[in-house]
Scaffold this motif. Structure first.
Motif, PDB file in Angstrom:
ATOM      1  N   LEU A 451       0.842  -1.332   0.191  1.00 50.88           N
ATOM      2  CA  LEU A 451       0.214  -0.158   0.000  1.00 50.88           C
ATOM      3  C   LEU A 451       0.916   1.124   0.045  1.00 50.88           C
ATOM      4  O   LEU A 451       0.574   2.346  -0.703  1.00 50.88           O
ATOM      5  N   SER A 452       2.083   1.094   0.796  1.00 47.67           N
ATOM      6  CA  SER A 452       3.032   2.213   0.616  1.00 47.67           C
ATOM      7  C   SER A 452       3.448   2.488  -0.589  1.00 47.67           C
ATOM      8  O   SER A 452       4.031   3.742  -1.063  1.00 47.67           O
ATOM      9  N   MET A 453       3.554   1.700  -1.531  1.00 49.61           N
ATOM     10  CA  MET A 453       4.084   1.731  -2.770  1.00 49.61           C
ATOM     11  C   MET A 453       3.004   2.131  -3.884  1.00 49.61           C
ATOM     12  O   MET A 453       3.199   2.859  -4.918  1.00 49.61           O
ATOM     13  N   LEU A 454       2.004   1.632  -3.576  1.00 43.50           N
ATOM     14  CA  LEU A 454       0.772   1.745  -4.649  1.00 43.50           C
ATOM     15  C   LEU A 454       0.171   3.191  -4.456  1.00 43.50           C
ATOM     16  O   LEU A 454       0.215   3.815  -3.433  1.00 43.50           O
ATOM     17  N   PRO A 455      -0.316   3.830  -5.683  1.00 43.27           N
ATOM     18  CA  PRO A 455      -1.135   4.879  -5.496  1.00 43.27           C
ATOM     19  C   PRO A 455      -2.246   4.817  -4.520  1.00 43.27           C
ATOM     20  O   PRO A 455      -3.085   4.017  -4.302  1.00 43.27           O
ATOM     21  N   HIS A 456      -2.466   5.906  -3.557  1.00 49.00           N
ATOM     22  CA  HIS A 456      -3.430   6.150  -2.578  1.00 49.00           C
ATOM     23  C   HIS A 456      -4.757   6.600  -3.087  1.00 49.00           C
ATOM     24  O   HIS A 456      -5.037   7.710  -3.498  1.00 49.00           O
ATOM     25  N   LYS A 457      -5.520   5.509  -3.523  1.00 50.46           N
ATOM     26  CA  LYS A 457      -6.803   5.839  -4.197  1.00 50.46           C
ATOM     27  C   LYS A 457      -7.918   4.896  -3.636  1.00 50.46           C
ATOM     28  O   LYS A 457      -7.706   3.800  -3.120  1.00 50.46           O
ATOM     29  N   TYR A 458      -9.172   5.510  -3.680  1.00 48.11           N
ATOM     30  CA  TYR A 458     -10.379   4.674  -3.113  1.00 48.11           C
ATOM     31  C   TYR A 458     -10.883   4.080  -4.258  1.00 48.11           C
ATOM     32  O   TYR A 458     -11.227   4.709  -5.501  1.00 48.11           O
ATOM     33  N   PRO A 459     -11.495   2.872  -4.072  1.00 44.14           N
ATOM     34  CA  PRO A 459     -12.201   2.014  -5.232  1.00 44.14           C
ATOM     35  C   PRO A 459     -13.409   2.963  -5.595  1.00 44.14           C
ATOM     36  O   PRO A 459     -14.183   3.354  -4.814  1.00 44.14           O
ATOM     37  N   LYS A 460     -13.532   2.995  -6.914  1.00 44.29           N
ATOM     38  CA  LYS A 460     -14.788   3.542  -7.311  1.00 44.29           C
ATOM     39  C   LYS A 460     -16.004   3.036  -7.031  1.00 44.29           C
ATOM     40  O   LYS A 460     -17.118   3.598  -6.611  1.00 44.29           O
ATOM     41  N   ALA A 461     -15.942   1.631  -6.918  1.00 43.46           N
ATOM     42  CA  ALA A 461     -17.211   0.907  -6.311  1.00 43.46           C
ATOM     43  C   ALA A 461     -17.651   1.302  -4.892  1.00 43.46           C
ATOM     44  O   ALA A 461     -18.670   1.156  -4.532  1.00 43.46           O
ATOM     45  N   LEU A 462     -16.597   1.428  -4.140  1.00 45.50           N
ATOM     46  CA  LEU A 462     -16.615   1.624  -2.583  1.00 45.50           C
ATOM     47  C   LEU A 462     -17.232   2.953  -2.634  1.00 45.50           C
ATOM     48  O   LEU A 462     -17.721   3.638  -1.708  1.00 45.50           O
ATOM     49  N   SER A 463     -16.640   3.875  -3.581  1.00 43.86           N
ATOM     50  CA  SER A 463     -17.125   5.437  -3.414  1.00 43.86           C
ATOM     51  C   SER A 463     -18.516   5.750  -3.532  1.00 43.86           C
ATOM     52  O   SER A 463     -19.299   6.315  -2.822  1.00 43.86           O
ATOM     53  N   SER A 464     -19.239   4.653  -4.748  1.00 45.24           N
ATOM     54  CA  SER A 464     -20.477   4.618  -4.721  1.00 45.24           C
ATOM     55  C   SER A 464     -21.323   4.129  -3.756  1.00 45.24           C
ATOM     56  O   SER A 464     -22.263   4.740  -3.444  1.00 45.24           O
ATOM     57  N   ARG A 465     -20.528   3.177  -3.077  1.00 43.96           N
ATOM     58  CA  ARG A 465     -21.390   2.611  -1.647  1.00 43.96           C
ATOM     59  C   ARG A 465     -21.418   3.700  -0.739  1.00 43.96           C
ATOM     60  O   ARG A 465     -22.345   3.887   0.131  1.00 43.96           O
TER      61      ARG A 465
END
Length: 891
Positions: A451-465
């Motif tokens: 997670l520290s290496m990957l982009p910090h982003k929130y999944p779109k599906a969870l955002s819609s939730r």
């Protein structure tokens, strides 16, 4: 723990590289894993029954390790059928008498084809026209490796040579000790005041059998076969309606070898299956063991990928992102490689019990990854505000410490199985516990590092939730948690009352619980094993049974007419119609030989097939008997399974018969042994003694250790969990509360088993430990979050509501992964694994409801205070686990 998480976040590539290197180092150990499913390896070596069992094998041979074959054909007494039978037995005899020079010469002749290109299988087989035994061996190997392939490449031939060489090594071990059949058995005849031994089938000057091929020769063979009553249900069996001989019996007795008998048994089964013109049914423990290994392999190939697919779906529906799927899967794969590789390097073997370990580890390990990723998405905004590394550190240290605690409690619950005397359960518990710790260690490193290496982003599906939640559009999980909250806060009295009803009903089932460790009961009714057991039981009286050792009390006592007549009356009692509950299909004893001698010396009069009245007659018979004594131990080879060197002690072999397809389980065996002991205590001659041993007795002893281990594990698990909860939360009430969900779930499990007649066996005996080990995870998650909310000033009702809203979601999704993961066991080839999957799934539902409904209801009704003590007591000062693990800082 904080430093560990900090290192993984600040040096993610190094952390991931270390995990990969450790995986690369441990994974090759998987290739060293072997399968061992014999019941003898389960028994503690100090057990008195086990010691006596081995002493009996030393004296009388291994009478439990044999295969029984029932051979039938359209025309059983035709020249063609008898010729095929002769070839079958000749092929089997290759594993009994090894001729080193002849075998090496065979291999040399085969090697002459090594340098050829495009080798014709016909040419290879034709080269051994003068050696039909080896020709059939090569033909079998070509068929098994290449089916109907007519031309072999050099690489194909290399495979063939390698396979034939393996068979050479198996023959060298001479794994078959004896073959008892109509083609190999000798009988006794009296002639000129002497007892002569003759072969049922004549043998020429070169030692080859002269298989009957004319009507007269066949009739003569049939008359010889039917002459001796001892041969019926041993060398042949009759059709129940016509009374005609319907099957030939072949018994293969194996040597008492310490090595792996599996490859030799497979070679023998390959021989049997190659005779398609004969209808052959077979049974015996060597067959059972081989099929168990086959089923374990098949379970590995189907269950592990399937449970992986299920947890992938759970991950996806929970996180709706690719990273939410592949990150946990990588962690699970590594944990699986670590624990199985470690087992391989340390020399541990996979048992039927151990075959559940890979699937179980995936299901259990998935929960840790879900909790960690769930915390990451819950703290997404905080991480965004604080910056990725700082925010990630705060989020991961909070949940990783909780995961560590749950992992430790799971480890401890599994390791309590070390109290079991049975090695399979003990080893299973140890490696399940180690696997849980590996899953925690890897998940707590891999996920924060990635997670520290990957982009910090929130999944779109969870955002819609989240948007739906802000618009008060509740998901199914939210609705479910609201119901749980209402039950716990508003209807808590009803929840407690219903719980008490379930407890009472479960106790009613518990008192009906039975124990059964019968090995054959592990197989389904339509399996080859069960069908073979039933068929051999009906035709030949069973495939295995008891060794009833009767000591006459003095040397030569086994020659006494009184003693032998007692043996005969005992044998009649064992198979009498009024004792059908003993399930004894037939018996074999030393007295059969004496009766045959007596009949032979009385012009083959069937009425003389009895024990002589005069002791001198018996002594004379034994004196004039001209049998072989190949091992020079003072006994004729035919006598070795039945009497010791001093003619003092006899081994009466009583075969268990599974009549009408009914299995004789451990409970029945205990009653059988009890009834036999009662009879012998009342009727055995003065000065004589007896002992009962054999494979079924070993199964009974296993059931004893199973029950004792279950009680010890339960008591120890509950004590340890109680102490951990008290020390962690610094309240006695915490220990009692922690026991409620798990105690109820364990009781419900035993209640269901009792009501539905599900026996406690090797697999179902570990459900309690799994329930406690996993159930405590949900309980600690709930209680820790509840205390966290109480410290923040919320009331009990508010704390329950907020805890269920946050921790409840993670608990539900981890439970779903576990429930559906365990349901995969329903597809196993083993009945205990099916039951394990069903019962574990039910207990996971019970522990989830216990943590989310029953536990908060009891907190509500008792007003339990889990807040840290305001005044530091001696226990809080020195036994504060919260301080050790940094939970005070988290609060």
């Amino acid at each position: 723990m904080n430093r560990y998480i900090s290192f993984c976040i600040n040096f993610p590539k190094t952390a991931i590289l270390l995990l990969v290197l450790l995986t690369a180092a441990l994974a090759p150990g998987i290739l060293r894993l072997e399968i061992d499913n014999s019941i003898e390896t389960l028994m503690p070596k100090h057990d008195s029954q086990y010691i006596h069992y081995n002493q009996v094998k030393e004296t009388f041979g291994d009478n439990g390790q044999f295969m029984v074959l029932a051979v039938s054909a359209d025309n059983l007494f035709s020249a063609d059928t008898l010729s095929k039978l002769d070839r079958l037995i000749a092929d089997l005899e290759e594993y009994m008498d090894f001729d080193k020079d002849a075998e090496l010469a065979r291999l040399d002749r085969l090697a002459e084809f090594r340098d050829d290109e495009g080798i014709s299988t016909h040419a290879i087989l034709s080269a051994f026209d003068d050696d039909p035994l080896f020709q059939r061996l090569v033909q079998r190997k070509i068929q098994s490796l290449f089916a109907d392939k007519e031309v072999l490449s050099p690489r194909n031939f290399q495979q063939l040579e390698k396979t034939v060489s393996k068979t050479h090594g198996l023959k060298q071990d001479e794994v078959i000790d004896d073959i008892i059949s109509a083609f190999t058995t000798k009988d006794i005849k009296g002639e000129n005041d002497a007892l002569e031994i003759y072969d049922l089938i004549d043998i020429d000057e070169n030692g080859r059998r002269l298989t009957p091929d004319t009507p007269d020769a066949i009739n003569e063979f049939k008359n010889r076969l039917e002459r001796n009553p001892a041969f019926e249900e041993v060398l042949y069996t009759r059709d129940s309606e016509s009374g005609q001989i319907s099957d030939f019996g072949i018994m293969l007795k194996f040597k008492n070898l310490d090595g792996d008998r599996d490859p030799a048994t497979r070679d023998i089964l390959e021989i049997i299956n190659s005779y398609t013109g004969l209808h052959i049914i077979f049974s015996g423990m060597p067959v059972v063991y081989v099929r168990a290994v086959d089923y374990i392999h098949m379970d590995f190939m189907t269950l592990v990928p399937l449970v992986m697919l299920i947890v992938m779906l759970v991950f996806y529906f929970n996180f709706r992102s690719l990273r939410g799927v592949w990150l946990p899967l990588v962690c699970l794969g590594m944990a699986e490689a670590w624990v199985l590789g470690l087992m391989g390097y340390l020399g541990f073997r996979i048992t039927i019990m151990g075959s559940s370990l890979p699937t179980l580890m995936i299901a259990i390990g998935s929960s840790y990854a879900i909790h960690i990723l769930n915390q990451y998405y819950n703290d997404f905004e905080i991480i965004s505000e604080r910056g990725k590394k700082e925010g990630l550190f705060l989020s991961m240290t909070h949940i990783s410490l909780t995961v560590l605690l749950t992992g430790l409690t799971t480890f401890i619950a599994f390791v309590t199985l070390c109290t079991s005397q049975l090695s399979a359960i003990r080893e299973w518990g140890i490696f399940c516990g180690i696997g849980a710790l590996f899953a925690v260690f890897i998940s707590s490193a891999m996920i924060p590092a990635a997670l520290s290496m990957l982009p910090h982003k929130y999944p779109k599906a969870l955002s819609s939730r989240r948007k739906k939640a802000s618009l008060r559009r509740l998901t199914l999980t939210d609705k479910l948690l609201r119901v749980f909250t209402k039950c716990a806060v508003v209807h808590y009295k009803k929840v407690v009352f219903i719980t008490i009803i379930f407890v009472i009903l479960s106790i009613g089932g518990l008192i009906q619980l039975k124990v059964d460790t019968a090995y054959v009961s592990y197989f389904k009714k339509d399996s080859e094993v069960r069908q073979g057991v039933n068929a051999i039981g009906e035709k030949f009286g069973g495939g295995w049974g008891f060794d009833i050792i009767i000591d006459s009390g003095h040397p030569g006592g086994a020659k006494s007419p009184d003693f032998l007549n007692f043996m005969e009356s005992f044998r009649k009692w064992l198979v009498a119609e009024e004792n059908a509950d003993l399930h004894i299909g037939r018996t074999d004893a030393f007295s059969d030989v004496i009766k045959t001698m007596h009949m032979a010396m009385n012009d083959d009069n069937p009425e003389s097939y009895a024990i002589p009245a005069n002791a001198m007659d018996i002594a004379d018979y034994l004196e004039i008997y001209a049998g072989d004594d190949e091992d020079s131990d003072g006994r004729f080879d035919e006598f070795e399974p039945f009497v010791d060197i001093d003619y003092q002690t006899c081994d009466l072999l009583a075969r268990l018969c599974r009549k009408e397809g009914q299995l004789v389980g451990t409970s029945e065996v205990k009653q059988i042994v009890k009834k036999i002991k009662t009879y012998l205590d009342a009727h055995i001659p003065e000065g004589a003694s007896f002992q009962i041993t054999g494979f079924p007795v070993m199964e009974v002893q296993v059931s004893h250790y199973l029950v004792m281990g279950q009680l010890q594990t339960l008591v120890l698990s509950f004590i340890i969990v109680d102490l951990i909860s008290i020390l962690l939360f610094q309240h006695l009430s915490a220990g009692l509360l922690a026991l409620i969900p798990m105690g109820i779930a364990v009781l419900i499990n035993f209640g269901i088993m009792g009501w539905f007649r599900i026996a406690l066996d090797m697999s179902t005996s570990v459900i309690a430990a799994v329930t406690i080990g996993i159930g405590i995870d949900d309980t600690i998650h709930f209680m820790n979050n509840f205390r966290h909310n109480r410290v923040r000033g919320y009331s009990i009702d508010e704390s329950i509501e907020r805890t269920l809203a946050v921790a409840g979601k993670a608990i539900i999704f981890t439970s779903l992964a576990l429930i559906f993961g365990f349901l995969v066991f329903l597809l196993s080839r083993f009945i205990p694994m099916n039951l394990l999957g069903a019962l574990l799934s039910i207990t996971m539902v019970a522990t989830t409801l216990g943590a989310l409904v029953v536990l908060p209801a009891f907190i509500k009704i008792t007003g339990a205070n889990l807040m840290p003590p305001t005044q530091e007591t001696w226990a809080a000062k020195y036994l504060n686990l919260s301080r050790w693990f940094g939970l005070d800082e988290i609060d």
